[in-house]
Design an enzyme around this catalytic site. Structure first.
Site, PDB file in Angstrom:
ATOM      1  N   ASP A 223      -1.973  52.166 -58.759  1.00 25.37           N
ATOM      2  CA  ASP A 223      -2.942  52.855 -57.902  1.00 25.37           C
ATOM      3  C   ASP A 223      -4.312  53.000 -58.564  1.00 25.37           C
ATOM      4  O   ASP A 223      -5.150  53.757 -58.085  1.00 25.37           O
ATOM      5  CB  ASP A 223      -2.404  54.225 -57.496  1.00 25.37           C
ATOM      6  CG  ASP A 223      -3.005  54.700 -56.183  1.00 25.37           C
ATOM      7  OD1 ASP A 223      -3.430  53.849 -55.389  1.00 25.37           O
ATOM      8  OD2 ASP A 223      -3.058  55.927 -55.955  1.00 25.37           O
ATOM      9  N   SER A 278       5.201  59.037 -31.718  1.00 27.60           N
ATOM     10  CA  SER A 278       6.041  59.895 -32.549  1.00 27.60           C
ATOM     11  C   SER A 278       7.451  59.342 -32.733  1.00 27.60           C
ATOM     12  O   SER A 278       8.149  59.735 -33.662  1.00 27.60           O
ATOM     13  CB  SER A 278       6.114  61.309 -31.963  1.00 27.60           C
ATOM     14  OG  SER A 278       6.454  61.265 -30.593  1.00 27.60           O
TER      15      SER A 278
END
Length: 600
Positions: A223, A278
């Protein structure tokens, strides 16, 4: 931890408020909504959500007192103590402000509904209207609106004097001190962001799980280097470093050839992306949280983690799930399109992106597609699932006959939305990509038989059914999907009519644009809900047993697993070319690289 939310993250209404206003459609002027990151549905009334939150807390208090044989005050304290910090503190603040009112009213034998009316957190019924109630009504059964109001007015007069000075129709945000805390905390990052919050190199991937991190997108194995991320083409064959995070790197000493080239180069590796709602994100609020017989601190110990994922479980979802969660609040194991794509070709390891958003519709798909981290030149091809299967038909307006369907997405709007999204994806995706457009669900068989089943709110006394729950939500104007969450088959049939119109538009658009794009091919897949129900019944179950216990709306974990199985079988049967071939090097990859670094 960046997310600090609140006891009143609207417990009962948690699944109700996450929808976004549809583009070009006005937000209801009656919805006083200062928290756009969380409460987004056009007709969602914050006052109704305030009422719902009060009713649930009073109801849980009432039932906990019975379960443990203790006073209402101790029961409310028990509930607060079960919550982890900071939620326990916010619950304690609520108890200090409203505890006397709740316990005083419950001690008089009032229901949670009339208790919250007396506290002016719920509205009294208007002239000619019935009383909104979740629990069996003691005083309002057969009573007129005037009689109910008179009874509530008497309750207010009987409250301790210090607790009466409350404005009528008070909503959460108006509560002194506590309201500012709650409504400040409700607009938390987790409910508003679509890219990882913790992303040091800004490449769209993270080594942290939540806040749109690796539960949503493959884990970033470096990262601090924006050139290393899941799904990219390997750099120099990944002879030194694993630049695409699939765990395959180094050089074969036998022939001095990079393993990535030998094992993956010609395998047609392909990442999995889902654009959806969702269901795609796997929204789940545990029903156990509202069963007074089960409530304890262990049930809530992972609440902060769940809130950081906006109450979604993408890591166990039908499309991008990768983990079997053994917590008591999850019933079922994980299967997914991603896991099956990975098993087909281990070079696909960690290559997934879940762009599901609670409440999202097709009309917003193109906007959410902007959050896809894919480069047509530098990254691998993709299998994209366009899966907006429910919210486009939720806005049935029972008060606007014969224009009840007007707020639903139209066939023309669906066509435009799909073409716009495909155009955006074509710019982002590598050649050889495919977009599977999944039809909207005709949910009639999914909800058949659920209405007389007992909802978790009624689990102790067997006195609240799903029909009671749906009716209460509609009365408060916070029903997230009036088109389906009703017992009225007439409304179901009208909603199914719009489903048919949308699916016809989607299928025709896919056929029309099949050969129009440079980097992708769209294909249409009929929604598999009928086959899912058929397989469930073949196993001896019922369709409603695949529905989430609490919200009575989304598929539960067992439903997600069965959806993955059926959707995969359908793609293998009708569009096998979109899946890519089985990699003959899989066993060698397992031997050399084991679990390839895992997912977590």
């Amino acid at each position: 931890m960046k997310v600090i939310s609140v006891l009143l993250f609207v417990l009962a209404a948690a699944q109700l408020g996450y929808s976004r206003p549809q583009a070009g459609r006005p937000v209801s002027s009656t919805a006083r909504n200062p928290i756009p990151g969380l409460l987004r549905q056009p007709k969602m009334d914050l006052l109704g959500i305030t009422c719902a939150a009060c009713t649930v807390i009073a109801g849980v208090t009432d039932q906990l007192a019975e379960v443990h044989g203790e006073s209402y005050g101790k029961a409310l304290q028990r509930f607060c103590n079960a919550l982890p910090s900071p939620y326990s503190g916010l619950c304690g603040a609520f108890r200090l402000i409203f505890g006397v009112q709740i316990t005083s009213s419950l001690n008089k034998g009032e229901t949670p509904d009339t208790t919250c009316m007396a506290m002016k957190l719920c509205s009294e019924p208007a002239n000619g209207a019935g009383m909104c109630h979740l629990y069996p009504s003691k005083h309002a059964k057969g009573a007129s609106a005037e009689e109910v109001r008179a009874h509530v007015d008497q309750l207010i007069r009987e409250l301790p004097a210090a607790t009466r000075a409350v404005d009528p129709r008070l909503n959460i945000c108006d509560i002194p001190l506590l309201g500012s805390l709650i409504c400040g905390y409700l607009n938390v990052e987790a409910f508003a962001i679509n890219l990882p919050a913790d992303d040091d190199d800004d490449d769209g991937f993270s080594d942290k799980r939540t806040l749109r991190g690796s539960d949503w997108r493959g884990k970033d194995c470096s990262d601090r280097n924006a050139n290393i991320y899941p799904g990219r083409k390997p750099s120099f064959g990944d002879n030194v470093a694993d630049t695409n995070c699939n765990g395959i790197y180094g050089v074969d000493p036998g022939n001095n050839r990079p393993f990535e080239e030998a094992l993956c180069e010609n395998s047609q590796a392909k990442g999995v992306v889902v654009l959806g709602d969702s269901v795609a994100a796997n929204f789940h609020v545990p029903g156990e949280w509202f069963n007074a017989s089960l409530i304890n601190s262990d049930l809530f110990k992972n609440l902060t983690y769940m809130m950081d994922n906006s109450l979604n479980w993408p890591h166990t979802s039908v499309y991008t799930g990768f983990e079997n969660v053994t917590w008591s609040i999850i019933d079922g194991t994980t299967d997914s399109v991603y896991l099956r794509m990975r098993e087909r070709n281990l070079c696909n390891h960690r290559d997934y992106q879940n762009l599901g958003v609670n409440g999202a519709t097709m009309m917003e798909a193109n906007g959410f597609a902007q959050n896809l981290r894919r480069n047509s030149n530098n990254d691998k091809s993709s299998l994209v699932l366009f899966a907006y299967i429910g919210n486009d038909v939720c806005d049935y307006d029972v008060n606007n006959i014969p224009h009840s369907l007007d707020q639903m997405t139209t066939a023309a709007e669906a066509r435009v939305a799909l073409v716009e999204t495909l155009t955006t994806l074509d710019r982002k995706l590598a050649p050889g990509s495919h977009v599977v457009v999944i039809g909207v669900a005709d949910a009639r068989p999914f909800f058949a038989g659920i209405h007389d089943q007992i909802h978790p709110f009624g689990s102790l006394r067997r006195d609240v059914t799903y029909n009671d729950f749906y009716t209460w939500l509609s009365c408060l104007d916070i029903n997230p999907c009036p088109g389906w969450l009703t017992r009225d088959d007439r409304i179901h049939n009208y909603t199914a009519q719009r489903v048919s119109e949308l699916n016809e538009a989607l299928e025709k658009t896919v056929a029309e644009y099949k050969n129009r794009f440079q980097n992708l091919e769209p294909v249409y897949l009929a929604n598999p809900i009928y086959e899912v129900i058929a397989r469930q019944e073949a196993l001896g179950g019922k369709g409603w047993q695949l529905v989430e216990k609490f919200d009575g709306f989304h598929p539960n974990q067992k439903g997600h697993k069965l959806l993955a199985e059926v959707a995969w079988d359908a793609m293998e049967k009708t569009h096998p070319h979109v899946l890519g071939p089985i990699n003959p090097n899989n066993e060698r990859i397992r031997t050399l690289f084991g679990d390839q670094g895992g997912h977590i």
